[in-house]
Design a protein around this motif. Structure first.
Motif, mmCIF file in Angstrom:
data_model
loop_
_atom_site.group_PDB
_atom_site.id
_atom_site.type_symbol
_atom_site.label_atom_id
_atom_site.label_comp_id
_atom_site.label_asym_id
_atom_site.label_seq_id
_atom_site.Cartn_x
_atom_site.Cartn_y
_atom_site.Cartn_z
ATOM 1 N N PHE A 1 14.030 8.327 -6.536
ATOM 2 C CA PHE A 1 12.820 9.095 -6.838
ATOM 3 C C PHE A 1 11.595 8.197 -7.017
ATOM 4 O O PHE A 1 10.488 8.581 -6.638
ATOM 5 N N GLY A 2 11.783 7.006 -7.570
ATOM 6 C CA GLY A 2 10.662 6.083 -7.709
ATOM 7 C C GLY A 2 10.122 5.636 -6.366
ATOM 8 O O GLY A 2 8.909 5.643 -6.133
ATOM 9 N N ASP A 3 11.028 5.243 -5.476
ATOM 10 C CA ASP A 3 10.583 4.803 -4.155
ATOM 11 C C ASP A 3 10.008 5.971 -3.356
ATOM 12 O O ASP A 3 9.029 5.800 -2.629
ATOM 13 N N LEU A 4 10.595 7.154 -3.488
ATOM 14 C CA LEU A 4 10.060 8.339 -2.810
ATOM 15 C C LEU A 4 8.631 8.618 -3.279
ATOM 16 O O LEU A 4 7.746 8.910 -2.471
ATOM 17 N N TRP A 5 8.382 8.477 -4.583
ATOM 18 C CA TRP A 5 7.045 8.695 -5.125
ATOM 19 C C TRP A 5 6.055 7.696 -4.526
ATOM 20 O O TRP A 5 4.953 8.071 -4.105
ATOM 21 N N ILE A 6 6.454 6.419 -4.486
ATOM 22 C CA ILE A 6 5.576 5.391 -3.913
ATOM 23 C C ILE A 6 5.326 5.679 -2.435
ATOM 24 O O ILE A 6 4.178 5.617 -1.968
ATOM 25 N N LYS A 7 6.372 5.981 -1.696
ATOM 26 C CA LYS A 7 6.235 6.254 -0.260
ATOM 27 C C LYS A 7 5.313 7.447 -0.019
ATOM 28 O O LYS A 7 4.483 7.409 0.914
ATOM 29 N N ASN A 8 5.438 8.490 -0.820
ATOM 30 C CA ASN A 8 4.563 9.657 -0.658
ATOM 31 C C ASN A 8 3.101 9.288 -0.938
ATOM 32 O O ASN A 8 2.199 9.756 -0.251
ATOM 33 N N ARG A 9 2.867 8.448 -1.930
ATOM 34 C CA ARG A 9 1.490 7.989 -2.213
ATOM 35 C C ARG A 9 0.939 7.158 -1.063
ATOM 36 O O ARG A 9 -0.229 7.291 -0.698
ATOM 37 N N ILE A 10 1.766 6.287 -0.507
ATOM 38 C CA ILE A 10 1.344 5.457 0.631
ATOM 39 C C ILE A 10 1.019 6.361 1.818
ATOM 40 O O ILE A 10 0.003 6.164 2.499
ATOM 41 N N GLU A 11 1.860 7.338 2.066
ATOM 42 C CA GLU A 11 1.651 8.248 3.196
ATOM 43 C C GLU A 11 0.367 9.062 3.057
ATOM 44 O O GLU A 11 -0.309 9.321 4.045
ATOM 45 N N LYS A 12 0.054 9.474 1.838
ATOM 46 C CA LYS A 12 -1.147 10.279 1.605
ATOM 47 C C LYS A 12 -2.426 9.461 1.635
ATOM 48 O O LYS A 12 -3.506 9.999 1.865
ATOM 49 N N ALA A 13 -2.308 8.164 1.407
ATOM 50 C CA ALA A 13 -3.496 7.299 1.371
ATOM 51 C C ALA A 13 -4.088 7.155 2.768
ATOM 52 O O ALA A 13 -3.373 7.106 3.766
ATOM 53 N N ASP A 14 -5.388 7.077 2.796
ATOM 54 C CA ASP A 14 -6.109 6.884 4.046
ATOM 55 C C ASP A 14 -5.759 5.513 4.624
ATOM 56 O O ASP A 14 -5.704 4.521 3.893
ATOM 57 N N GLY A 15 -5.532 5.455 5.917
ATOM 58 C CA GLY A 15 -5.173 4.205 6.580
ATOM 59 C C GLY A 15 -6.200 3.105 6.419
ATOM 60 O O GLY A 15 -5.873 1.923 6.527
ATOM 61 N N GLU A 16 -7.447 3.482 6.131
ATOM 62 C CA GLU A 16 -8.504 2.486 5.944
ATOM 63 C C GLU A 16 -8.323 1.698 4.649
ATOM 64 O O GLU A 16 -8.947 0.664 4.464
ATOM 65 N N ASN A 17 -7.466 2.195 3.754
ATOM 66 C CA ASN A 17 -7.214 1.515 2.484
ATOM 67 C C ASN A 17 -6.248 0.339 2.629
ATOM 68 O O ASN A 17 -5.943 -0.322 1.646
ATOM 69 N N PHE A 18 -5.765 0.126 3.814
ATOM 70 C CA PHE A 18 -4.758 -0.921 4.039
ATOM 71 C C PHE A 18 -5.233 -1.899 5.092
ATOM 72 O O PHE A 18 -5.933 -1.511 6.012
ATOM 73 N N PRO A 19 -4.870 -3.146 4.995
ATOM 74 C CA PRO A 19 -4.071 -3.742 3.924
ATOM 75 C C PRO A 19 -4.894 -3.915 2.656
ATOM 76 O O PRO A 19 -6.105 -4.078 2.696
ATOM 77 N N ARG A 20 -4.186 -3.904 1.527
ATOM 78 C CA ARG A 20 -4.797 -4.095 0.217
ATOM 79 C C ARG A 20 -4.091 -5.268 -0.462
ATOM 80 O O ARG A 20 -2.872 -5.302 -0.522
ATOM 81 N N PHE A 21 -4.855 -6.217 -0.955
ATOM 82 C CA PHE A 21 -4.290 -7.431 -1.554
ATOM 83 C C PHE A 21 -4.206 -7.276 -3.066
ATOM 84 O O PHE A 21 -5.146 -6.807 -3.697
ATOM 85 N N CYS A 22 -3.066 -7.689 -3.634
ATOM 86 C CA CYS A 22 -2.823 -7.570 -5.074
ATOM 87 C C CYS A 22 -2.241 -8.880 -5.600
ATOM 88 O O CYS A 22 -1.816 -9.733 -4.824
ATOM 89 N N ALA A 23 -2.171 -8.975 -6.915
ATOM 90 C CA ALA A 23 -1.539 -10.120 -7.588
ATOM 91 C C ALA A 23 -2.067 -11.444 -7.058
ATOM 92 O O ALA A 23 -1.302 -12.302 -6.611
#
Length: 155
Positions: free
Chosen positions: A15-37
């Motif tokens: 369920f955790g990975d499904l939640w993350i995957k659904n958020r990634i899928e809903k995000a606009d493609g222009e938001n990627f790549p995004r650099f963190c840490a």
């Protein structure tokens, strides 16, 4: 007690990975790549139609069938491990493996591809091109625990 924890681990990964995957899928493609840490982790939006490293992308049905087979096999191994005393590390390994397998197999069945979203900014360029998801790490760690903790006959 350990059985309940292992079931929670499996469900949490799925369920955790499904939640993350659904958020990634809903995000606009222009938001990627995004650099963190400190630019060490790169969030991407990648649809993997094959297995690891997109291997077998042209044979999606076969990759899905193999994924289902190994997920069922891991489930059977987990159920059989419940009848053994001790070896909780084996059960935890199988729980990690099963949670990751459920998540990626679900993607293959529902979406027809696996959503991958994590990459690492490292010196080795070949490794930078590999895109993972949380389930991939759980499968790797779970597989290692399972292999090293699986009871063997020594003679």
């Amino acid at each position: 007690m350990v059985v309940g924890i292992c079931i929670l681990i499996t469900a949490g990964i799925f369920f955790g990975d499904l939640w993350i995957k659904n958020r990634i899928e809903k995000a606009d493609g222009e938001n990627f790549p995004r650099f963190c840490a400190g630019n060490k982790i790169i969030l991407k939006k990648y649809h993997n139609t094959g297995a690891m490293l997109n291997f077998g992308a042209s044979k999606r049905a076969a990759v899905t069938a193999v994924s289902v087979f190994f997920t069922v096999l891991a489930g059977i191994a987990f159920v059989f491990s419940l009848g053994q005393r001790g070896n909780n590390a084996l059960r935890v390994g199988l729980a990690l493996l099963l949670g990751g397998s459920f998540s990626n197999t679900y993607d293959r069945l529902k979406r027809k591809y696996v959503v991958d979203y994590l990459s690492f900014h490292v010196k080795w360029r070949g490794f930078q091109r590999i895109v993972f998801n949380f389930s991939d790490f759980c499968i790797i760690i779970g597989s290692l625990l399972t292999v090293f903790m699986f009871p063997s006959e020594s003679g």
